[in-house]
Design a protein around this motif. Structure first.
Motif, PDB file in Angstrom:
ATOM      1  N   HIS A 263     -22.009   9.219  40.870  1.00  0.00           N
ATOM      2  CA  HIS A 263     -21.134  10.157  39.684  1.00  0.00           C
ATOM      3  C   HIS A 263     -20.630   8.992  38.793  1.00  0.00           C
ATOM      4  O   HIS A 263     -19.981   9.538  37.720  1.00  0.00           O
ATOM      5  CB  HIS A 263     -20.294  11.229  40.469  1.00  0.00           C
ATOM      6  CG  HIS A 263     -21.069  12.285  41.254  1.00  0.00           C
ATOM      7  ND1 HIS A 263     -21.105  13.244  40.660  1.00  0.00           N
ATOM      8  CD2 HIS A 263     -21.834  12.299  42.048  1.00  0.00           C
ATOM      9  CE1 HIS A 263     -21.881  14.120  41.392  1.00  0.00           C
ATOM     10  NE2 HIS A 263     -22.446  13.517  42.315  1.00  0.00           N
ATOM     11  N   MET A 264     -20.381   7.923  39.055  1.00  0.00           N
ATOM     12  CA  MET A 264     -19.342   6.869  38.437  1.00  0.00           C
ATOM     13  C   MET A 264     -20.273   5.695  37.817  1.00  0.00           C
ATOM     14  O   MET A 264     -19.753   4.650  37.459  1.00  0.00           O
ATOM     15  CB  MET A 264     -18.283   6.467  38.929  1.00  0.00           C
ATOM     16  CG  MET A 264     -17.186   7.613  39.038  1.00  0.00           C
ATOM     17  SD  MET A 264     -15.638   7.331  39.295  1.00  0.00           S
ATOM     18  CE  MET A 264     -15.022   6.083  38.203  1.00  0.00           C
ATOM     19  N   ALA A 339     -27.379   6.115  31.381  1.00  0.00           N
ATOM     20  CA  ALA A 339     -26.729   5.902  30.145  1.00  0.00           C
ATOM     21  C   ALA A 339     -26.964   6.803  28.882  1.00  0.00           C
ATOM     22  O   ALA A 339     -26.206   7.012  28.064  1.00  0.00           O
ATOM     23  CB  ALA A 339     -27.186   4.678  29.600  1.00  0.00           C
ATOM     24  N   SER A 342     -25.686  11.077  31.396  1.00  0.00           N
ATOM     25  CA  SER A 342     -24.398  11.207  32.193  1.00  0.00           C
ATOM     26  C   SER A 342     -23.569  11.604  31.217  1.00  0.00           C
ATOM     27  O   SER A 342     -23.753  11.355  29.922  1.00  0.00           O
ATOM     28  CB  SER A 342     -24.105   9.885  32.600  1.00  0.00           C
ATOM     29  OG  SER A 342     -22.714  10.296  33.192  1.00  0.00           O
ATOM     30  N   LYS A 343     -22.746  12.593  31.562  1.00  0.00           N
ATOM     31  CA  LYS A 343     -21.401  13.375  30.820  1.00  0.00           C
ATOM     32  C   LYS A 343     -21.958  14.251  29.924  1.00  0.00           C
ATOM     33  O   LYS A 343     -21.348  15.010  29.088  1.00  0.00           O
ATOM     34  CB  LYS A 343     -20.497  12.375  30.191  1.00  0.00           C
ATOM     35  CG  LYS A 343     -20.420  11.080  31.177  1.00  0.00           C
ATOM     36  CD  LYS A 343     -19.336  11.560  32.167  1.00  0.00           C
ATOM     37  CE  LYS A 343     -18.950   9.948  32.920  1.00  0.00           C
ATOM     38  NZ  LYS A 343     -19.876   9.872  33.960  1.00  0.00           N
ATOM     39  N   THR A 344     -23.328  14.406  29.713  1.00  0.00           N
ATOM     40  CA  THR A 344     -23.665  15.362  28.503  1.00  0.00           C
ATOM     41  C   THR A 344     -24.062  16.801  29.273  1.00  0.00           C
ATOM     42  O   THR A 344     -24.043  17.077  30.356  1.00  0.00           O
ATOM     43  CB  THR A 344     -25.275  14.782  28.068  1.00  0.00           C
ATOM     44  OG1 THR A 344     -26.076  14.992  28.968  1.00  0.00           O
ATOM     45  CG2 THR A 344     -25.062  13.535  27.489  1.00  0.00           C
ATOM     46  N   ASP A 345     -24.302  17.728  28.372  1.00  0.00           N
ATOM     47  CA  ASP A 345     -24.976  18.999  28.738  1.00  0.00           C
ATOM     48  C   ASP A 345     -26.169  19.124  29.361  1.00  0.00           C
ATOM     49  O   ASP A 345     -26.464  20.113  30.452  1.00  0.00           O
ATOM     50  CB  ASP A 345     -25.049  20.093  27.588  1.00  0.00           C
ATOM     51  CG  ASP A 345     -23.763  20.531  27.290  1.00  0.00           C
ATOM     52  OD1 ASP A 345     -23.126  19.895  26.265  1.00  0.00           O
ATOM     53  OD2 ASP A 345     -23.437  21.473  27.736  1.00  0.00           O
ATOM     54  N   PRO A 348     -24.889  20.061  33.521  1.00  0.00           N
ATOM     55  CA  PRO A 348     -24.772  21.414  34.124  1.00  0.00           C
ATOM     56  C   PRO A 348     -26.107  21.904  34.021  1.00  0.00           C
ATOM     57  O   PRO A 348     -26.496  22.762  34.873  1.00  0.00           O
ATOM     58  CB  PRO A 348     -23.867  21.869  32.978  1.00  0.00           C
ATOM     59  CG  PRO A 348     -23.388  21.163  32.215  1.00  0.00           C
ATOM     60  CD  PRO A 348     -23.683  19.603  32.594  1.00  0.00           C
TER      61      PRO A 348
ATOM     62  N   THR B  79     -13.505  13.146  29.535  1.00  0.00           N
ATOM     63  CA  THR B  79     -13.560  11.937  30.455  1.00  0.00           C
ATOM     64  C   THR B  79     -12.412  11.110  30.075  1.00  0.00           C
ATOM     65  O   THR B  79     -11.652  11.194  29.028  1.00  0.00           O
ATOM     66  CB  THR B  79     -14.798  11.258  30.661  1.00  0.00           C
ATOM     67  OG1 THR B  79     -15.028  10.845  29.255  1.00  0.00           O
ATOM     68  CG2 THR B  79     -16.012  12.325  30.892  1.00  0.00           C
ATOM     69  N   GLN B  81     -12.873   7.320  30.752  1.00  0.00           N
ATOM     70  CA  GLN B  81     -13.279   6.186  31.394  1.00  0.00           C
ATOM     71  C   GLN B  81     -14.140   5.494  30.032  1.00  0.00           C
ATOM     72  O   GLN B  81     -15.012   6.163  29.574  1.00  0.00           O
ATOM     73  CB  GLN B  81     -14.239   6.535  32.732  1.00  0.00           C
ATOM     74  CG  GLN B  81     -15.165   7.617  32.598  1.00  0.00           C
ATOM     75  CD  GLN B  81     -16.056   7.710  33.696  1.00  0.00           C
ATOM     76  OE1 GLN B  81     -16.441   6.612  34.307  1.00  0.00           O
ATOM     77  NE2 GLN B  81     -16.063   8.929  34.429  1.00  0.00           N
ATOM     78  N   ARG B  83     -17.171   3.349  29.482  1.00  0.00           N
ATOM     79  CA  ARG B  83     -18.072   2.767  30.459  1.00  0.00           C
ATOM     80  C   ARG B  83     -18.437   1.392  29.812  1.00  0.00           C
ATOM     81  O   ARG B  83     -18.266   1.165  28.902  1.00  0.00           O
ATOM     82  CB  ARG B  83     -19.061   3.747  30.695  1.00  0.00           C
ATOM     83  CG  ARG B  83     -18.608   5.223  31.464  1.00  0.00           C
ATOM     84  CD  ARG B  83     -19.898   6.141  31.567  1.00  0.00           C
ATOM     85  NE  ARG B  83     -19.993   6.444  30.162  1.00  0.00           N
ATOM     86  CZ  ARG B  83     -21.197   7.125  29.917  1.00  0.00           C
ATOM     87  NH1 ARG B  83     -22.223   7.495  30.929  1.00  0.00           N
ATOM     88  NH2 ARG B  83     -21.511   7.588  28.711  1.00  0.00           N
ATOM     89  N   LEU B  85     -20.931   0.504  28.411  1.00  0.00           N
ATOM     90  CA  LEU B  85     -21.907   0.789  27.492  1.00  0.00           C
ATOM     91  C   LEU B  85     -21.240   0.530  26.175  1.00  0.00           C
ATOM     92  O   LEU B  85     -20.086   1.019  25.771  1.00  0.00           O
ATOM     93  CB  LEU B  85     -22.337   2.135  27.517  1.00  0.00           C
ATOM     94  CG  LEU B  85     -22.931   2.879  28.770  1.00  0.00           C
ATOM     95  CD1 LEU B  85     -23.049   4.236  28.625  1.00  0.00           C
ATOM     96  CD2 LEU B  85     -24.309   2.118  29.323  1.00  0.00           C
ATOM     97  N   THR B 117     -16.536  14.300  34.413  1.00  0.00           N
ATOM     98  CA  THR B 117     -17.927  14.400  34.597  1.00  0.00           C
ATOM     99  C   THR B 117     -18.516  14.852  33.375  1.00  0.00           C
ATOM    100  O   THR B 117     -19.755  14.250  33.158  1.00  0.00           O
ATOM    101  CB  THR B 117     -18.379  15.237  35.757  1.00  0.00           C
ATOM    102  OG1 THR B 117     -17.733  16.311  35.617  1.00  0.00           O
ATOM    103  CG2 THR B 117     -18.107  14.708  37.075  1.00  0.00           C
ATOM    104  N   LYS B 118     -17.557  15.246  32.305  1.00  0.00           N
ATOM    105  CA  LYS B 118     -18.222  15.922  31.409  1.00  0.00           C
ATOM    106  C   LYS B 118     -17.816  15.797  29.894  1.00  0.00           C
ATOM    107  O   LYS B 118     -16.485  15.841  29.941  1.00  0.00           O
ATOM    108  CB  LYS B 118     -18.490  17.637  31.497  1.00  0.00           C
ATOM    109  CG  LYS B 118     -18.881  18.275  30.507  1.00  0.00           C
ATOM    110  CD  LYS B 118     -20.511  18.504  30.371  1.00  0.00           C
ATOM    111  CE  LYS B 118     -20.894  19.171  29.291  1.00  0.00           C
ATOM    112  NZ  LYS B 118     -20.524  20.031  28.558  1.00  0.00           N
ATOM    113  N   ARG B 119     -18.382  15.432  28.922  1.00  0.00           N
ATOM    114  CA  ARG B 119     -17.869  15.221  27.541  1.00  0.00           C
ATOM    115  C   ARG B 119     -18.179  16.223  26.564  1.00  0.00           C
ATOM    116  O   ARG B 119     -18.979  16.101  25.705  1.00  0.00           O
ATOM    117  CB  ARG B 119     -18.221  13.642  27.182  1.00  0.00           C
ATOM    118  CG  ARG B 119     -17.544  12.520  27.599  1.00  0.00           C
ATOM    119  CD  ARG B 119     -18.020  11.274  27.135  1.00  0.00           C
ATOM    120  NE  ARG B 119     -17.260  10.184  27.884  1.00  0.00           N
ATOM    121  CZ  ARG B 119     -17.604   8.996  27.924  1.00  0.00           C
ATOM    122  NH1 ARG B 119     -18.562   8.641  27.086  1.00  0.00           N
ATOM    123  NH2 ARG B 119     -17.230   8.127  28.583  1.00  0.00           N
ATOM    124  N   THR B 120     -17.240  17.351  26.703  1.00  0.00           N
ATOM    125  CA  THR B 120     -17.520  18.289  25.873  1.00  0.00           C
ATOM    126  C   THR B 120     -16.865  17.999  24.510  1.00  0.00           C
ATOM    127  O   THR B 120     -17.104  18.370  23.359  1.00  0.00           O
ATOM    128  CB  THR B 120     -17.050  19.753  26.395  1.00  0.00           C
ATOM    129  OG1 THR B 120     -17.820  20.077  27.511  1.00  0.00           O
ATOM    130  CG2 THR B 120     -17.123  20.729  25.402  1.00  0.00           C
TER     131      THR B 120
END
Lengths: 468, 189
Positions: A263-264, A339, A342-345, A348, B79, B81, B83, B85, B117-120
């Motif tokens: 997850h990280m 890359a 991750s963290k996108t829609d 979900p 988030t 962090q 990263r 990238l 965990t999520k970047r809205t």
């Protein structure tokens, strides 16, 4: 030979059972409450999906803001609907696989009561903003303690039933249920108690161990227990291979717990730990593929049954979603794919395919299967059940597919820093619109499911009265 | 072996727990013992080793801000962090200066952790000093007044509560500030 034995013990369950052996009171109460929560929390799900499209909606009231409704949606679906329904189904099949009555219906009913106290407490606390700030572990301490107590009550009841069983050999569904009972306390304690003694990355690592294993070592094994029980049942065919199911079980038991740090990925956590998590995530393909192969092989030559049988429709679609979601999982854990998604829609989309498309479909299938049996009646309407399937299926596919495409596109845009962030938000609005309307379809499916469920119970009550 | 476990519930329980505990302890108890940076606050005074600075413990006000951030679920959409990238360091950057990558030693005092965990919405790991308090107040009242097309919810009950507002802003202004990464030291208050 080995296979033979298992079939006998699974089938023996129904053969020797007279209607009076099993009382099923606990199963009934767990199912009734879980299906009701499915409906109530479904409305909250719709509200938060709507907020992505109309951010002002219900926006100025603090208790209805996105940040309060979202944890209620997640916890409500996980613990109010899915886990409660799963427990209800195990209360149905464990006694049958053991050939004995449930160890204690009284204890079972007390567990169901306590579980409802927990869920109602969670609604009040989360809306008030009493959020512990860790994903899946949002509930305040007093509720965490009640969850542990309820779990001990549940576990004792099931394990004692297994201990007093008449058939020595344990069918796979029993192992998966017992695995769930054994692992859950440790997974839950890590996520809800151990985290309180840690900070920063250390706490995050414990948190992800919990989040990942809440799915991997709680919802997966109990979900598979249900699928392993109901697929052979609903299709009237013996399980393809007992040995394969053992390989699936023990590889799951070994591999899952190592993967939390995925997850990280790319985040502030030791590189070598990320690499370990990636390696084990890829190994997850082994338990998944053995399980899925076993299910498909069981259905071989029986696929025509799916047309007529709504439980099988949900079960086999659930298996396909489970396969897809568990293919996605290992793929996201690869650094290059991660890359982007991750963290996108996308995420979900993935999480919903596991918990809704996979495990909720299994739970719905099980509920449709046991409901007429525990109430000794017929399902109120097969047509309505069929409608619920198609609503769930079309809504679910719409939801998953639009979030994958949208999420992938979003990640692609993020990786080009010359695109301002807000443009990546407005670009996704059509996607969120489709997600909302897919949600409406699924909610219609939930409504049909609830209506059919309640009507079956009420008609059964009326019928029994006229007979008496 | 498999066959024996199949028939014996006690052996089953032992094996299921043993497998769980091998992976469980090796991935949760061991790592912080091996990687000391998880528990040691960031501190650097040698510019040749990267950005200088020191991670300070939270003040009472910042702590309150973190509690509000937690209560309102900001962390479901943001988030914290940056990263490893390129796009992350650029997006968290400021006026052409890339933000440094987030390291474990910057988060030692965080509880609950807010990695997310999520970047809205955008990552907030280096938002400290990006905007001034007035900007935040307007933004919390209605994000769309400042950023058309935003889907961040309005938070009027924070913007209109002086104590809560100050606490939340104090918390936000601290994010990413352990490392002195903006060369002109042009952080907003």
């Amino acid at each position: 030979m080995e296979e033979q034995l298992v079939i006998e013990s699974t089938h023996a369950g129904t053969r020797t059972v007279t209607p009076t052996l099993h009382r099923d009171a606990t199963a009934k109460w767990f199912l009734i409450s879980s299906v009701s929560y499915f409906f109530i929390v479904g409305m909250i799900a719709l509200a938060i999906a709507a907020k992505f499209v109309w951010p002002e909606l219900l926006g100025t009231v603090s208790i209805l803001t996105y940040g309060r409704l979202r944890p209620l949606h997640v916890n409500g679906m996980l613990f109010g609907w899915l886990l409660a329904c799963d427990m209800g189904l195990t209360f149905y099949f464990v006694p049958r696989l053991c050939g004995v009555r449930l160890w204690s219906e009284k204890l079972g009913l007390a567990t169901a009561g306590l579980w409802n106290v927990i869920i109602l407490g969670a609604v009040v606390e989360l809306l008030a903003g009493h959020n512990q700030g860790l994903e899946y572990a949002e509930l305040p301490m007093w509720l965490d303690i009640l969850v542990v107590i309820a779990w001990v009550m549940y576990g004792t009841n099931i394990l004692m039933t297994v201990a007093t069983r008449k058939y020595q050999q344990m069918y796979v569904s029993l192992w998966y249920t017992m695995g769930t009972i054994l692992w859950t306390p440790f997974v839950y304690l890590t996520g809800n108690f151990a985290t309180l003694f840690a900070t920063g990355v250390n706490q995050a690592n414990l948190n992800w161990m919990y989040v990942h294993n809440a799915v991997g070592l709680i919802f997966t094994p109990v979900g598979l227990a249900i699928a392993y029980y109901f697929i052979p049942r609903a299709s009237n065919a013996p399980l393809h291979s007992h040995r394969l199911s053992m390989i699936g079980f023990w590889s799951l038991a070994f591999v899952y717990v190592w993967t939390g740090a995925h997850h990280m990925l790319h985040g502030p956590i030791s590189q070598w730990l990320q690499t370990i998590a990636i390696a084990f995530s890829v190994m997850l393909l082994i338990p998944v593929w053995t399980v899925v192969y076993n299910f498909f092989a069981t259905m071989k030559g029986q696929w025509q049954l799916v047309r007529e049988n709504v439980s099988l429709k949900f079960l086999m679609s659930g298996v396909v979603f489970y396969l897809l979601t568990c293919f996605q999982g290992p793929m996201h854990s690869l650094r290059t794919v991660n890359a982007i998604v991750s963290k996108t829609d996308w995420i979900p989309g993935h999480a919903h395919m596991a918990l809704l498309g996979g495990f909720s479909f299994f739970a719905i299938a099980g509920t449709y299967y046991v409901l007429p049996r525990i109430y000794n009646t017929k399902l109120y309407s097969d047509t309505l059940a069929n409608w619920s399937y198609w609503l769930f299926m079309i809504g679910g596919l719409g939801f998953f597919v639009c979030l994958w495409l949208g999420g992938f596109w979003q990640g692609w845009q993020w990786n080009n820093p010359s695109i301002p962030f807000i443009d990546t938000v407005t670009a996704l609005k059509p996607i969120w619109m489709v997600r909302f309307f897919s949600g409406v379809l699924m909610f219609a499916g939930i409504t049909a499911f609830l209506y059919n469920f309640m009507a079956t119970i009420l008609y059964a009550g009326a019928e029994n009265e006229t007979h008496a | 072996m498999l066959k024996k476990i199949d028939l014996d519930a006690r052996l089953f329980v032992g094996a299921a727990l043993a497998l769980f505990f091998i992976g469980g302890t090796l991935t949760t108890v061991m790592p912080p013992l091996i990687d000391k940076s998880w528990g040691k606050p960031f501190e650097n005074s040698d510019p040749s080793k990267g950005p200088t600075g020191k991670l300070l413990p939270y003040t009472a006000q910042e702590k309150k801000g973190l509690a509000i951030y937690t209560r309102e679920g900001c962390w479901y959409c943001h988030t914290q962090q940056t990263r490893t990238l390129l796009a992350d360091t650029k997006r968290s950057g400021w006026r052409g200066v890339d933000a440094p990558v987030s390291t474990p030693d910057e988060f030692v005092y965080d509880s609950p952790h807010m990695f997310g965990t999520k970047r809205t919405g955008p990552d907030l790991s280096h938002v400290g000093g990006k905007y001034d308090a007035q900007w935040h107040r307007t933004h919390f009242r209605n994000p769309r007044d400042l950023v058309p097309g935003s889907i961040m919810p309005p938070f009027p009950w924070i913007a209109n509560n002086e104590e809560e507002f100050q606490a939340l802003v104090a918390y936000l202004q601290r994010l990413g500030r352990a490392k002195n990464w903006r060369p002109d030291n042009d952080y907003e208050k």
